[in-house]
Design an enzyme around this catalytic site. Structure first.
Site, mmCIF file in Angstrom:
data_model
loop_
_atom_site.group_PDB
_atom_site.id
_atom_site.type_symbol
_atom_site.label_atom_id
_atom_site.label_comp_id
_atom_site.label_asym_id
_atom_site.label_seq_id
_atom_site.Cartn_x
_atom_site.Cartn_y
_atom_site.Cartn_z
ATOM 1 C CE LYS A 53 50.218 -10.170 -17.805
ATOM 2 N NZ LYS A 53 50.890 -10.269 -16.323
ATOM 3 C CD GLN A 97 54.002 -11.956 -15.190
ATOM 4 O OE1 GLN A 97 53.533 -10.850 -15.601
ATOM 5 N NE2 GLN A 97 53.218 -13.092 -15.366
ATOM 6 C CG ASP A 120 49.780 -6.880 -11.728
ATOM 7 O OD1 ASP A 120 49.128 -7.419 -12.387
ATOM 8 O OD2 ASP A 120 51.152 -6.859 -11.926
HETATM 9 N N1 GUN Z 1 52.064 -13.928 -12.365
HETATM 10 C C1 GUN Z 1 50.773 -14.550 -12.449
HETATM 11 N N2 GUN Z 1 49.859 -13.765 -12.582
HETATM 12 C C2 GUN Z 1 50.307 -12.333 -12.463
HETATM 13 C C3 GUN Z 1 49.653 -11.342 -12.750
HETATM 14 O O1 GUN Z 1 48.455 -10.942 -12.932
HETATM 15 N N3 GUN Z 1 50.507 -10.174 -12.761
HETATM 16 C C4 GUN Z 1 51.931 -10.349 -12.591
HETATM 17 N N4 GUN Z 1 52.692 -9.197 -12.368
HETATM 18 N N5 GUN Z 1 52.523 -11.257 -12.256
HETATM 19 C C5 GUN Z 1 51.689 -12.621 -12.249
#
Ligand code: GUN
Length: 285
Positions: A53, A97, A120
């Site tokens: 990311k 995350q 998110d």
């Molecule tokens: N863990 C797995 N997928 C995601 C996501 O899309 N965002 C976040 N913050 N954590 C994740």
């Protein structure tokens, strides 16, 4: 029929080019979007996701930072870090995350993110807005799935869309987006009886379970569009989707591969939402 392969990398590349142009325009106005990512602990998959990311954000001209906290960080300390980011004017978007270590409540953390920086779309107020069809931050994997479906030459209106999995990150929000697109939506889950009969009726299948081999050629109607969100490492570390790709592609109308399907679009939508967050708080259309 041999399926059209929905190449996520290619779709993502085009989309990111558009985002990069918009970042340049914002920068010319004196605003540089910044994505701050909090990672707690040392989960290998999570580390690799957050690094991807950050790299993707920087590649299109954004600023990005990873705030890496130790596995034993207290909930209070994570909240303190969040509070700092919430109030830092240079930060456009915040992402924590998940999963988090067990001493840190996911619910508490997600509720503490400033909803205007919640790229998110996990904050309860943003989830609520999604469910009443108000404009808001929508979770990134569901947004990415809808972008892929745009390339599948399928008009979703009135179609039978079957989603396997009811998670808050993928299954439930993508069901809502499919409903907004006027599909008839069925959600299958671990307690569903006779999954096969539902799948056999589907014009679109979105599988987000994490169980390799779950969807076989016998489950799929001729010409159906298949989006595979599974990404489970096998014994050699190779990522496997939920769908038996090789056999299903002989029957489906279109299908996403794993890897190189939904994954690149998820990251793209993190960037999309970060740009949106920066524009919204600066009052830029
Ligand atoms: N863990 C797995 N997928 C995601 C996501 O899309 N965002 C976040 N913050 N954590 C994740």
């Amino acid at each position: 029929m041999v399926a059209k392969i929905l190449d996520g990398k290619h779709i993502a590349k085009d989309y990111r080019q558009g985002l990069q142009d918009q970042v340049q325009t914002l920068k010319a106005k004196g605003y540089t979007p910044k994505l701050s990512v909090i990672l707690v602990g040392n989960d290998g998959a999570s580390q690799s996701y957050v690094n991807s990311k950050k790299k993707a954000a920087e590649k299109i001209g954004m600023i990005s930072e990873i705030i890496h906290l130790a596995e034993d960080t207290s909930e209070e300390d994570v909240l303190k870090e969040l509070d700092r980011l919430n109030n830092d004017d240079s930060v456009s978007g915040i992402l924590v995350q998940v999963p988090l270590p067990k001493q840190v409540s996911e619910q508490k953390i997600l509720e503490a993110i400033n909803p205007e920086k919640d790229v998110d779309g996990f904050h309860p107020s943003n989830i609520g807005k999604l469910y009443i069809d108000e404009q808001t931050f929508v979770p990134c994997t569901p947004l990415g799935i809808m972008e892929i479906l745009k390339h599948a030459d399928i008009d979703l209106e009135g179609k039978n869309a079957v989603v396997i999995g009811r998670s808050h990150i993928v299954g439930q929000p993508v069901s809502k987006l499919l409903l907004q697109a006027n599909a008839t939506v069925t959600i299958l889950h671990s307690r569903t009886k006779d999954m096969h009969s539902h799948l056999k009726n589907a014009d679109v299948i979105v599988s987000a379970v994490g169980k390799p081999g779950l969807v076989t050629k016998d489950d799929v109607k001729e010409g159906a569009v298949i989006v595979d969100v599974g990404n489970t490492p096998d014994e050699n570390g190779k990522l496997k989707g939920d769908v038996e790709f090789e056999e299903v592609k002989e029957i489906a109308g279109a299908i996403t591969p794993v890897p190189g399907g939904v994954g690149p679009l998820t990251i793209t939508m993190v960037l999309n939402n970060t740009l949106l967050a920066e524009k919204m708080r600066r009052g830029i259309e």
